[in-house]
Design an enzyme around this catalytic site. Structure first.
Site, PDB file in Angstrom:
ATOM      1  N   GLU A   1      -1.218  28.771 -51.485  1.00 53.20           N
ATOM      2  CA  GLU A   1      -0.052  27.935 -51.185  1.00 53.20           C
ATOM      3  C   GLU A   1       1.171  28.785 -51.489  1.00 53.20           C
ATOM      4  O   GLU A   1       1.433  29.136 -52.636  1.00 53.20           O
ATOM      5  CB  GLU A   1      -0.049  26.679 -52.054  1.00 53.20           C
ATOM      6  CG  GLU A   1       1.137  25.772 -51.763  1.00 53.20           C
ATOM      7  CD  GLU A   1       1.114  24.514 -52.609  1.00 53.20           C
ATOM      8  OE1 GLU A   1       2.121  24.270 -53.306  1.00 53.20           O
ATOM      9  OE2 GLU A   1       0.114  23.794 -52.580  1.00 53.20           O
TER      10      GLU A   1
ATOM     11  N   CYS B   1       6.446  19.797 -54.986  1.00 53.85           N
ATOM     12  CA  CYS B   1       6.360  20.905 -54.026  1.00 53.85           C
ATOM     13  C   CYS B   1       6.823  20.483 -52.640  1.00 53.85           C
ATOM     14  O   CYS B   1       7.184  21.337 -51.829  1.00 53.85           O
ATOM     15  CB  CYS B   1       4.924  21.424 -53.958  1.00 53.85           C
ATOM     16  SG  CYS B   1       4.377  22.232 -55.465  1.00 53.85           S
TER      17      CYS B   1
END
Length: 202
Positions: free
Chosen positions: A9, A48
């Site tokens: 990620e 996020c």
């Protein structure tokens, strides 16, 4: 040789685009401001997927700021989450607060200006329901920065992982799409519009 599974990620600076048609007074405008408010204040902005770049038509930028300011003033109560009336608690640690402030200062140095909130320790509700600053706490007020130059590289690269977003003006759909792309492959990008053509072009 053995195959190795790998998942990564990567950092990204999430964006949300307000359509050219979504003028003040439309349901789309109201939904956009509400979405920006929620993303800045939920978990004190420590997500996020939180919106970091609010990409809005230049002629609507002031209206978005004013509407967001009113919503923050009406709904945000910072302090000890054990107190029932508190709606936004602290960041995860003093270190995280200091990191967020450092990133905000980088954005200010790159041309941003504060149009909502402050880098100072905010007034907070304490466990005994008293209200006073807590400079030794990890509290921050929601902070919105404005960039007159939406192409400033820092705003597309620097993430303040807290209740912080930047508002960037655009004039054409092509420019809005270009700005979104500068975020390095955002985890989340939303487009708020009632115009199918605008959505398709984005």
């Amino acid at each position: 040789p053995q195959d190795v599974r790998f998942t990564s990620e990567t950092d990204s600076i999430n964006a949300s685009v307000l359509g050219l048609d979504a003028v003040e007074g439309t349901p789309e405008f109201d939904a956009y401001v509400h979405q920006l408010f929620v993303e800045m204040t939920t978990k004190a902005g420590q997500k996020c997927t939180a919106i970091r770049r609010a990409i809005v038509p230049g002629h609507l930028a002031d209206a978005v700021v004013d509407a967001l300011r009113a919503k923050v003033a009406d709904r945000v109560v910072i302090g000890d989450p054990h107190v029932e009336r508190v709606t936004m608690g602290p960041l995860v640690s003093i270190e995280q607060r200091d990191d967020v402030l450092a990133q905000v200062n980088r954005l200010l140095a790159a041309g941003g200006r504060t149009v909502l909130g402050s880098l100072e320790a905010p007034e907070v509700v304490h466990a005994d329901d008293s209200v006073a600053p807590a400079p030794d706490g990890a509290f921050l007020s929601p902070i919105l920065l404005a960039f007159d130059d939406p192409f400033s590289s820092a705003v597309h690269e620097v993430e303040a992982f807290g209740p912080v977003a930047s508002i960037l003006p655009y004039t054409t759909v092509e420019q809005a799409a270009d700005l979104v792309g500068r975020g390095g492959g955002s985890l989340v990008t939303s487009v708020v519009t009632h115009d199918p053509l605008f959505a398709t072009e984005m």
